[in-house]
Design an enzyme around this catalytic site. Structure first.
Site, PDB file in Angstrom:
ATOM      1  N   THR A   1      43.066  41.846  28.876  1.00 21.38           N
ATOM      2  CA  THR A   1      44.333  41.760  28.155  1.00 21.38           C
ATOM      3  C   THR A   1      44.968  40.387  28.292  1.00 21.38           C
ATOM      4  O   THR A   1      45.330  39.752  27.296  1.00 21.38           O
ATOM      5  CB  THR A   1      45.306  42.837  28.674  1.00 21.38           C
ATOM      6  N   VAL A   2      45.104  39.919  29.527  1.00 26.21           N
ATOM      7  CA  VAL A   2      45.748  38.622  29.742  1.00 26.21           C
ATOM      8  C   VAL A   2      44.839  37.485  29.282  1.00 26.21           C
ATOM      9  O   VAL A   2      45.284  36.541  28.621  1.00 26.21           O
ATOM     10  CB  VAL A   2      46.146  38.434  31.219  1.00 26.21           C
TER      11      VAL A   2
ATOM     12  N   LYS B   1      49.072  38.876  41.479  1.00 24.75           N
ATOM     13  CA  LYS B   1      50.168  39.107  42.422  1.00 24.75           C
ATOM     14  C   LYS B   1      49.687  39.714  43.733  1.00 24.75           C
ATOM     15  O   LYS B   1      50.167  39.343  44.813  1.00 24.75           O
ATOM     16  CB  LYS B   1      51.222  40.016  41.797  1.00 24.75           C
TER      17      LYS B   1
ATOM     18  N   GLU C   1      52.866  31.437  38.424  1.00 22.30           N
ATOM     19  CA  GLU C   1      54.104  31.906  37.803  1.00 22.30           C
ATOM     20  C   GLU C   1      53.972  33.310  37.224  1.00 22.30           C
ATOM     21  O   GLU C   1      54.886  34.137  37.334  1.00 22.30           O
ATOM     22  CB  GLU C   1      54.522  30.930  36.685  1.00 22.30           C
TER      23      GLU C   1
ATOM     24  N   GLY D   1      50.275  52.830  26.693  1.00 25.79           N
ATOM     25  CA  GLY D   1      49.579  51.709  27.315  1.00 25.79           C
ATOM     26  C   GLY D   1      50.400  50.991  28.371  1.00 25.79           C
ATOM     27  O   GLY D   1      50.014  49.915  28.840  1.00 25.79           O
TER      28      GLY D   1
ATOM     29  N   GLU E   1      48.690  52.704  33.867  1.00 27.62           N
ATOM     30  CA  GLU E   1      47.251  52.832  34.056  1.00 27.62           C
ATOM     31  C   GLU E   1      46.881  54.306  34.204  1.00 27.62           C
ATOM     32  O   GLU E   1      47.734  55.166  34.439  1.00 27.62           O
ATOM     33  CB  GLU E   1      46.820  52.073  35.316  1.00 27.62           C
TER      34      GLU E   1
ATOM     35  N   ASP F   1      53.221  47.765  43.760  1.00 28.68           N
ATOM     36  CA  ASP F   1      53.243  46.625  42.842  1.00 28.68           C
ATOM     37  C   ASP F   1      54.555  45.855  42.973  1.00 28.68           C
ATOM     38  O   ASP F   1      54.566  44.624  43.049  1.00 28.68           O
ATOM     39  CB  ASP F   1      53.060  47.126  41.405  1.00 28.68           C
TER      40      ASP F   1
ATOM     41  N   LYS G   1      55.351  41.839  44.471  1.00 26.27           N
ATOM     42  CA  LYS G   1      56.163  40.869  43.734  1.00 26.27           C
ATOM     43  C   LYS G   1      57.365  40.414  44.557  1.00 26.27           C
ATOM     44  O   LYS G   1      57.736  39.227  44.528  1.00 26.27           O
ATOM     45  CB  LYS G   1      56.606  41.469  42.403  1.00 26.27           C
TER      46      LYS G   1
END
Length: 430
Positions: A14-15, A107, A131, A188, A191, A202, A206
């Site tokens: 995706t990224v 991350k 970033e 979407g 997950e 998560d 961060k």
């Protein structure tokens, strides 16, 4: 004059697909404004014949060998968007050892191994930028590095997991937890295994990165002891909203002198604050500092193009450093040695949810020397409580077979350093 920089990329999900698309679309602007031509020389993928969402530029080599990319002497800069841990760490280490600057959105890796990777990058006179690892579409890390260079940050509070925020917003609108999670997965946003998102891990990763940039302080998962949202009910979210709060999975770090109090947990955010209006999959980071005061940075926390844009901005900075031969300065220069404690250990106000009788609650409040304000049938706001008072209230209600759900009210902690004590965290069902 235009300088060409050869770029390699690891991952085309995706990224990675977003990076290719943004790089193609922005190529002319980058060349005109930055004097750089970013040539995507090679991309490493796990399966060569898997269907792709984008078409690679002419001349880009597709390979299933990570090693071939990170050791290629012609490649000057590597983008890592694989989303793994050990494999990504080995790849980044190898790239740095071969003198290549690295951009990553990882991350999990930067939260747990960032210190070692940064030290290696400096020894190799390479850049390591990340970033996109926090609030993908919001340039919060570079903002903390540059815009707060002469300021002192005193607090950060972030809604930095879009999946959890989407679920809580849906529960506030009337869906059960299961219905909200299923809707997030269909859209979407979640997950197939959402454990890290709904369990708070998560968000914890961060916050660990944010703390380094905002306060210069390293944090550990044990210090944060994250709480997730899986035990919350739609009724609690809805009653909180009726009473003037929005329930959010909030990452918080607040400095009191030389101490830093932190938390990752669902809390009640007053609807009078701008942060409470960050809904759905959006992210928001509120920063409080001595010079600027209160600021809120909002935007998409994930997604192909938003995260890719942050990745490419890092790529441009790294490419400029390569041209100037000034690579090797750590992304984060802020360092401190603060005493870390938990916000859960501080005196603060709570929203409590219980079907206990008003008489029982009044008796418990009188005996515990605190006050209660009733907002809805089963929702009450407490005055400032210590952890001992909250624990005793839970015990009193349990003696009658009543359960207590307690949500800390954000930004209600006692702000004197004398209030910070090392105590056992209170265990209340939420």
């Amino acid at each position: 004059m235009t300088t060409t920089i050869a770029v390699g990329m690891l991952g085309l999900g995706t990224v990675g697909s977003g990076v290719v698309m943004r790089l193609t679309q922005a190529a002319r602007k980058i060349e005109q404004t930055q004097g750089l031509r970013l040539r995507l020389a090679a991309v490493a993928v796990h399966h060569l014949n898997a269907p792709r969402a984008v078409t690679l530029p002419i001349g880009t080599r597709l390979t299933d060998s990570i090693e071939a990319v990170v050791t290629d002497p012609k490649i000057q800069l590597v983008i890592e968007v694989m989303g793994t841990l050990k494999t990504a760490e080995r790849a980044i280490v190898t790239a740095l050892q071969h003198g290549k600057s690295v951009i990553t959105a990882n991350k999990d890796l930067m939260a747990t191994a960032g210190e070692q990777l940064t030290a290696l990058a400096q020894r190799q006179h390479c850049d390591l930028f990340y970033e996109a690892s926090v609030a993908g579409g919001i340039p919060i890390l570079r903002t903390l590095t540059d815009s707060y260079a002469t300021d002192q940050v005193t607090a950060v509070a972030g809604i930095i997991n879009g999946t959890a925020n989407y679920i809580l917003s849906a529960m506030t609108a009337g869906k059960t937890y299961s219905q909200a999670l299923a809707a997030a997965q269909r859209a979407g946003y979640a997950e197939a295994d959402p454990t890290n998102d709904v369990g708070g891990l998560d968000t914890t990763y961060k916050l660990m990165i944010l703390s380094q940039f905002a306060f210069g302080q390293q944090l550990t998962i044990d210090q944060l002891a994250p709480q997730g949202i899986t035990q919350l009910t739609a009724e609690a979210c809805q009653q909180a909203a009726q009473a003037g709060w929005q329930v959010k999975l909030l990452a918080q770090a607040q400095r009191f002198g030389d101490q830093l109090a932190c938390r990752v947990a669902p809390v009640a955010v007053p609807q009078t604050t701008a942060l409470s209006q960050v809904k759905g999959v959006q992210n928001g980071v509120a920063v409080t500092s001595q010079a600027i005061g209160d600021s809120l940075y909002t935007g998409p926390g994930a997604g192909s193009t938003a995260t890719a844009n942050s990745v490419l901005n890092d790529v441009i900075v790294a490419a400029q450093q390569l041209v100037r031969q000034t690579c090797g300065r750590a992304f984060n220069q802020n360092h401190a040695d603060l005493t870390v404690t938990r916000l859960a250990d501080l005196s603060q106000r709570y929203l409590i949810f219980t079907d206990s009788s008003v008489l029982k609650l009044q008796r418990a409040a009188n005996e515990g020397d605190f006050s209660l304000q009733r907002h809805t049938a089963d929702c009450y706001e407490t005055s400032v409580l210590t952890t001992a008072q909250l624990r005793q209230l839970a015990v009193d209600l349990a003696s009658d077979g009543r359960e207590l759900t307690a949500l800390p009210i954000a930004f209600s902690t006692v702000t004197t350093t004398t209030a910070i004590k090392t105590t056992q965290p209170v265990h209340v069902a939420i």
